[in-house]
Design an enzyme around this catalytic site. Structure first.
Site, PDB file in Angstrom:
ATOM      1  CD  GLU A 331      -8.364 102.882  67.037  1.00 24.35           C
ATOM      2  OE1 GLU A 331      -8.837 102.414  68.085  1.00 24.35           O
ATOM      3  OE2 GLU A 331      -8.427 104.086  66.752  1.00 24.35           O
ATOM      4  CB  CYS A 332     -10.140 102.912  60.634  1.00 21.05           C
ATOM      5  SG  CYS A 332     -11.392 103.208  59.354  1.00 21.05           S
ATOM      6  N   GLY A 333      -7.876 103.087  58.983  1.00 20.84           N
ATOM      7  CA  GLY A 333      -6.842 103.294  57.985  1.00 20.84           C
ATOM      8  C   GLY A 333      -5.530 102.635  58.363  1.00 20.84           C
TER       9      GLY A 333
END
Length: 443
Positions: A331-333
């Site tokens: 997720e994301c990073g």
């Protein structure tokens, strides 16, 4: 025990909700009360500060992204395990997105659902009696909620405070305290909000300082008297279904300064469903444990540690081996680290895991912020193809090259955006900038 509760709200962001919430939580916990914190809306960072201030877990309440049963369960569990719940609002008290009544993401929705009164924090810098007009507007705007009093923040002088109090007396709203403008009450920040609790130097000394300032300036007995017990619909029952399906029976979760954004209610739901969560640290060059059957790379701040991650050979090689036979989601990073490369703020390019073809950059910054509904393009650890998830995005990194991988999901926002592909998938590896909060209810 069944706790009474309060929501600390404000007319706008930047009024001082977080520092005053933390000061109240710490000051009242020091009296020997069992205090639980909650955060309205999508926020990873503030609940960790609440937990540090109170010594008890915190969680999120999100009226847009969470179904009513999940909201009831989180609020009810917190109330059942405390003497007092102090929930922190998000942005302005009524700031929301389009949605059905009570399902807009506003802090006022949570106040209406729980029946907890609101204490309004007002930044009175640049105003005197006019601050009462703002408070009066908040009183009248939403008949579902009750504002129990105000706390004045950034008061310039004793004379200034007297003038503001005159206005509040005129509208009959109690002033529970007044804090002066004081730089020492400010917590350090970075691009996604406060520096994380675990990275804040002298955190407990800072929290004690906030508690001292709050105890000196605010009538804590009046705050306690303002609290009210939850409405039965919020404090009882609730849906026992996990917010998200557990990605495995033994889940390896990256957890360190670069990977920390995972919601407490998500982990609690996985554990309640029987999953075992095993932490490992990419920054310590640890690979996901081979005893696990799924791997989760949360969001966080990999852009601040890109060189160190690129040099973590045991982590990257172990992650690649893990992904050959078991699902990995980022997720994301975490998505950025699964990609081919990451460009840091200085423009240096760092090779990442290469399990997805996306290339991302923190040098080319553009804020992406808001709620999303994501429909999965293929089956995976978060559900079958066609499953719908609610969540949000909040990042400054940009995609330089999407690559050839098919999308993880199709996303929309609450403002009527056209469906758009998002994220990437390849084999057993999936990822996107989308942070999942819950499985969506059928429309």
């Amino acid at each position: 025990m069944t706790a009474a509760g309060l929501i600390i709200g404000a007319p706008r962001s930047g009024s001082g909700k977080t520092t005053i919430t933390l000061g109240l939580q710490r000051a009242l916990a020091r009296r020997g009360l069992t205090v639980r914190g909650l955060k309205c809306g999508p926020d990873y960072i503030d609940p960790a500060f609440h937990a540090a201030a109170t010594g008890a877990p915190s969680a999120n309440l999100d009226s847009y992204a969470m179904p009513p049963g999940l909201l009831a369960r989180i609020a009810g569990e917190a109330a059942a395990q405390a003497d007092l719940v102090i929930a922190e609002g998000s942005m302005g008290l009524f700031d929301a997105v389009p949605g059905p009544a009570g399902r807009t993401g506003a802090g006022a929705d949570i106040a209406a659902m729980t029946g907890w009164p609101v204490i309004l924090v007002i930044d009175v810098s640049g105003a005197a009696q006019s601050a009462a007009a703002v408070a009066l507007g908040c009183q009248a705007y939403d008949p579902r909620i009750r504002i129990a009093g105000v706390i004045l923040n950034k008061v310039a002088s004793a004379r200034h405070e007297r003038l503001v109090r005159q206005g509040m007396e005129r509208i009959g709203l109690p002033v529970l305290g007044a804090l002066p403008r004081e730089a020492s009450l400010i917590l350090p920040e970075r691009h996604l909000g406060l520096v994380q609790a675990g990275e804040t130097a002298d955190l407990h000394a800072r929290l004690d300082g906030l508690a001292d300032a709050v105890a000196a300036a605010i009538d804590l007995d009046a705050v306690l008297a303002a609290a009210a017990t939850s409405q039965p619909t919020a404090a009882e029952g609730g849906d026992a279904t996990p917010a998200l399906p557990a990605p495995g029976r033994r889940v390896a979760i990256a957890r360190d300064a670069a990977f920390s954004f995972i919601y407490p209610h998500v982990e609690a739901g996985w554990r309640a469903a029987g999953a075992e969560l095993i932490s490992f640290s990419p920054l310590a060059d640890e690979a996901p444990p081979d005893t696990c059957d799924a791997c989760w790379l949360p969001g966080g701040y990999p852009e601040l540690h890109a060189g160190r991650i690129a040099g973590a050979g045991r982590f990257l090689d172990g992650l690649r081996r893990f992904a050959e036979a078991r699902p990995v989601h980022g997720e994301c990073g975490g998505y950025m680290v699964l990609g081919a490369s990451l460009i840091d703020a200085d423009g240096a390019t760092h090779a990442m895991a290469g399990l997805l073809s996306v290339e991302t950059s923190f040098a080319k910054r553009k804020m992406n912020l808001g709620y999303r509904r994501a429909v999965l393009e293929a089956g995976g650890p978060l559900g079958p193809a066609g499953a719908t998830l609610t969540g949000h995005e909040f990042h400054y990194a940009s995609i330089v090259t999407q690559g050839e991988d098919p999308p993880f999901a199709t996303v929309t926002d609450p403002h009527g955006s056209a469906p758009a592909p998002a994220g990437s998938r390849r084999g057993l590896v999936t990822g996107s900038f989308f942070h999942a909060i819950a499985t969506a209810e059928p429309v």
